[in-house]
Design a protein around this motif. Structure first.
Motif, short mmCIF file in Angstrom:
data_model
loop_
_atom_site.label_atom_id
_atom_site.label_comp_id
_atom_site.label_asym_id
_atom_site.label_seq_id
_atom_site.Cartn_x
_atom_site.Cartn_y
_atom_site.Cartn_z
N THR A 39 29.78 -8.79 -42.10
CA THR A 39 29.29 -7.66 -41.49
C THR A 39 29.84 -7.67 -40.19
O THR A 39 30.03 -6.38 -39.63
N ALA A 40 29.71 -8.74 -39.26
CA ALA A 40 30.24 -8.77 -37.85
C ALA A 40 31.71 -8.06 -38.03
O ALA A 40 32.08 -7.39 -36.91
N LYS A 41 32.38 -8.69 -38.62
CA LYS A 41 33.86 -8.44 -38.87
C LYS A 41 34.15 -6.87 -38.98
O LYS A 41 34.86 -6.15 -38.34
N TYR A 42 33.35 -6.27 -39.86
CA TYR A 42 33.29 -4.82 -40.02
C TYR A 42 32.89 -4.11 -38.69
O TYR A 42 33.40 -3.12 -38.40
N LEU A 43 31.92 -4.59 -37.88
CA LEU A 43 31.36 -3.80 -36.90
C LEU A 43 32.35 -3.97 -35.92
O LEU A 43 32.34 -3.06 -34.82
N SER A 44 32.87 -5.02 -35.78
CA SER A 44 33.87 -5.55 -34.49
C SER A 44 35.22 -4.61 -34.69
O SER A 44 35.66 -4.61 -33.61
N ALA A 45 35.42 -3.90 -35.77
CA ALA A 45 36.51 -2.88 -35.95
C ALA A 45 36.03 -1.62 -35.22
O ALA A 45 36.83 -0.91 -34.99
N HIS A 46 34.66 -1.41 -34.97
CA HIS A 46 34.36 -0.31 -34.21
C HIS A 46 33.63 -0.40 -32.93
O HIS A 46 33.65 0.33 -31.96
N GLU A 47 33.39 -1.61 -32.60
CA GLU A 47 32.70 -2.12 -31.21
C GLU A 47 33.13 -3.37 -30.68
O GLU A 47 33.93 -4.10 -31.54
N PRO A 210 26.65 -4.08 -19.83
CA PRO A 210 27.19 -2.76 -19.35
C PRO A 210 28.74 -2.83 -19.00
O PRO A 210 29.35 -1.62 -18.93
N PHE A 211 29.42 -3.80 -19.23
CA PHE A 211 30.81 -3.91 -19.19
C PHE A 211 31.39 -3.58 -20.66
O PHE A 211 32.67 -3.00 -20.67
N VAL A 212 30.90 -3.64 -21.70
CA VAL A 212 31.37 -3.49 -22.90
C VAL A 212 30.49 -2.60 -23.81
O VAL A 212 30.99 -2.24 -25.03
N TRP A 213 29.65 -2.11 -23.47
CA TRP A 213 28.71 -1.30 -24.29
C TRP A 213 29.17 -0.04 -24.67
O TRP A 213 29.89 0.74 -24.10
N HIS A 214 29.02 0.46 -26.01
CA HIS A 214 29.49 1.64 -26.72
C HIS A 214 28.45 1.92 -27.72
O HIS A 214 28.17 1.14 -28.68
N TRP A 215 27.83 2.92 -27.68
CA TRP A 215 26.83 3.62 -28.63
C TRP A 215 27.40 3.64 -29.84
O TRP A 215 28.24 4.09 -30.26
N PRO A 216 26.72 2.91 -30.73
CA PRO A 216 26.97 2.80 -32.15
C PRO A 216 27.10 4.33 -33.06
O PRO A 216 26.38 5.14 -32.44
N ASP A 217 28.10 4.70 -33.48
CA ASP A 217 28.58 5.87 -33.96
C ASP A 217 27.53 6.73 -34.85
O ASP A 217 27.41 7.94 -34.74
N ASN A 218 26.86 5.89 -35.90
CA ASN A 218 26.06 6.49 -37.06
C ASN A 218 25.07 5.70 -37.51
O ASN A 218 24.98 4.39 -37.08
N ALA A 219 24.34 6.16 -38.33
CA ALA A 219 23.17 5.58 -38.88
C ALA A 219 23.52 4.15 -39.72
O ALA A 219 22.79 3.03 -39.71
N ILE A 221 26.10 2.21 -38.88
CA ILE A 221 26.39 1.04 -37.78
C ILE A 221 25.13 0.50 -37.61
O ILE A 221 24.96 -0.75 -37.27
N TRP A 222 24.18 1.50 -37.01
CA TRP A 222 22.95 0.82 -36.83
C TRP A 222 22.36 -0.23 -37.78
O TRP A 222 21.67 -0.98 -37.64
N SER A 223 22.25 0.41 -39.00
CA SER A 223 21.66 -0.26 -39.98
C SER A 223 22.36 -1.82 -40.14
O SER A 223 21.90 -2.76 -40.38
N LEU A 224 23.74 -1.86 -39.95
CA LEU A 224 24.34 -3.17 -40.18
C LEU A 224 23.93 -3.87 -39.18
O LEU A 224 23.98 -5.11 -39.02
N HIS A 225 23.75 -3.39 -37.88
CA HIS A 225 23.31 -4.16 -36.62
C HIS A 225 21.93 -5.08 -37.15
O HIS A 225 21.74 -6.06 -36.85
N ILE A 226 21.24 -4.15 -37.63
CA ILE A 226 19.71 -4.73 -37.97
C ILE A 226 19.93 -5.88 -39.04
O ILE A 226 19.40 -6.82 -39.04
N LEU A 227 20.91 -5.42 -39.97
CA LEU A 227 21.30 -6.53 -41.03
C LEU A 227 21.82 -7.83 -40.56
O LEU A 227 21.04 -9.13 -40.82
N THR A 228 22.45 -7.59 -39.31
CA THR A 228 23.19 -9.03 -38.81
C THR A 228 22.01 -9.74 -38.19
O THR A 228 21.94 -10.96 -38.09
N GLY A 229 20.92 -9.08 -37.53
CA GLY A 229 19.75 -9.89 -36.90
C GLY A 229 18.91 -10.56 -38.08
O GLY A 229 18.44 -11.76 -37.99
N MET A 230 18.88 -9.86 -39.11
CA MET A 230 18.09 -10.26 -40.22
C MET A 230 18.86 -11.50 -40.80
O MET A 230 18.26 -12.51 -41.08
N LEU A 231 19.93 -11.23 -41.04
CA LEU A 231 20.73 -12.49 -41.84
C LEU A 231 20.77 -13.72 -40.77
O LEU A 231 20.69 -14.94 -41.15
#
Length: 305
Positions: A39-47, A210-219, A221-231
């Motif tokens: 999941t993190a590898k997929y997210l790292s392609a966007h953020e 503050p130096f790297v932040w980019h708002w997640p593009d869609n729902a 991406i947000w769902s996958l971020h939640i999944l990483t925390g749970m896993l």
């Protein structure tokens, strides 16, 4: 006065059962971590991977605050070893950042193969730090497992990528995190370790955002971020319970099974097909882990032979 033989046999059987349970918990944790890395590898392609790591801890900390609130779990946020818990949090944050940064550039199976240096480092340092000396037989099996890692990475052949150094830094942080986890289980509950580690990890990475932040593009991406925390949260919960039931050198070789899960998720999600050397190396490390599991059914693993 000597204890009856049946009493000794019962104690030995109970000890073996505890260690087998610990090994099962360790394998389950490795499966969750493989899905987490995918999941993190997929997210790292966007953020930025640092943002992915930070949000993983933020979600983890929020879930811990909901589950371990003052009403349902009074006192869970109080630690008897705050210094050691802060050290664990820094090591775990380092592990996450280095790992997520590495897998943004190299395949999952390559990153986890380098991370397999962790059991060797754990086995080496657990003796002088924890007094848990690995047996010669187990050390030989761990070394054999490491030769499988060499088959996967093929050092000295092909182009060198700087992400290999990131994966190496991940292995070093992970080794000392595992040792620190073994130490704190004697003082804090698994729930306390889960809660405070997630909070400290989020705080440690917050100044960088503050130096790297980019708002997640869609729902999604947000769902996958939640999944990483749970896993991550549940995986480390299993890891802590495993270390509470068995010495670190006994559990260390079983991180090898993560390679099998990484091969599967890398193929399913990214169509990464391992070469024959990766498959050969996987066979060696899995065989080493299965051998140690068999030895656990025969005798305790920490008897120095």
């Amino acid at each position: 006065m000597a204890l009856p033989l049946d009493h000794l046999s019962a104690d030995a059987a109970a000890a073996r059962r505890l260690r087998l349970i610990a090994i099962a918990l360790m394998v389950a944790a490795m499966a969750l971590f493989a899905v987490l890395d995918t999941t993190a590898k997929y997210l790292s392609a966007h953020e930025n991977p640092l943002q992915v790591a930070w949000l993983r801890y933020v979600v983890h900390a929020c879930l811990a605050a909901i589950i371990f609130n003052p009403w349902s779990a009074p006192g869970v946020w109080r630690t008897k070893k705050p210094g050691m818990q802060i050290l664990r949090s820094i090591l775990l944050a380092g592990t996450t950042v280095f790992n997520f940064s590495a897998i943004a550039f190299i395949q999952l199976d390559q990153a986890v193969a380098i991370a397999f240096l962790t059991p060797l480092l754990v086995a080496f340092f657990s003796g002088p730090i924890l007094g848990e000396w690995v047996s010669r037989r187990h050390l030989i099996v761990i070394i054999i497992g490491f030769t499988g890692v060499l088959l996967v990475t093929k050092p000295g052949f092909g182009a060198f990528h700087f992400a290999y150094l990131l994966a190496l830094a991940n292995a070093i942080c992970a080794a000392f995190y595992n040792i620190a986890t073994r130490f704190v289980t004697a003082y804090d509950s698994a729930r306390t370790s889960i809660a405070v580690t997630s909070l400290f990890g989020a705080l440690a990475l917050a100044p960088i955002m503050p130096f790297v932040w980019h708002w997640p593009d869609n729902a999604l991406i947000w769902s996958l971020h939640i999944l990483t925390g749970m896993l991550g949260g549940f995986g480390h919960f299993l890891l802590i319970h495993a270390h509470a039931r068995a010495p670190a050198p006994v559990l260390a070789p079983f991180v090898y099974v993560e390679l099998l899960f990484m091969l599967l998720t890398g193929w399913l999600v990214f169509s990464d097909v391992p070469d024959v050397w990766t498959l050969a190396g996987a066979g060696v490390v899995i065989a080493a882990g299965l051998y140690l599991l068999t030895r656990e059914r025969v005798q305790p693993a920490d008897i120095v032979e």
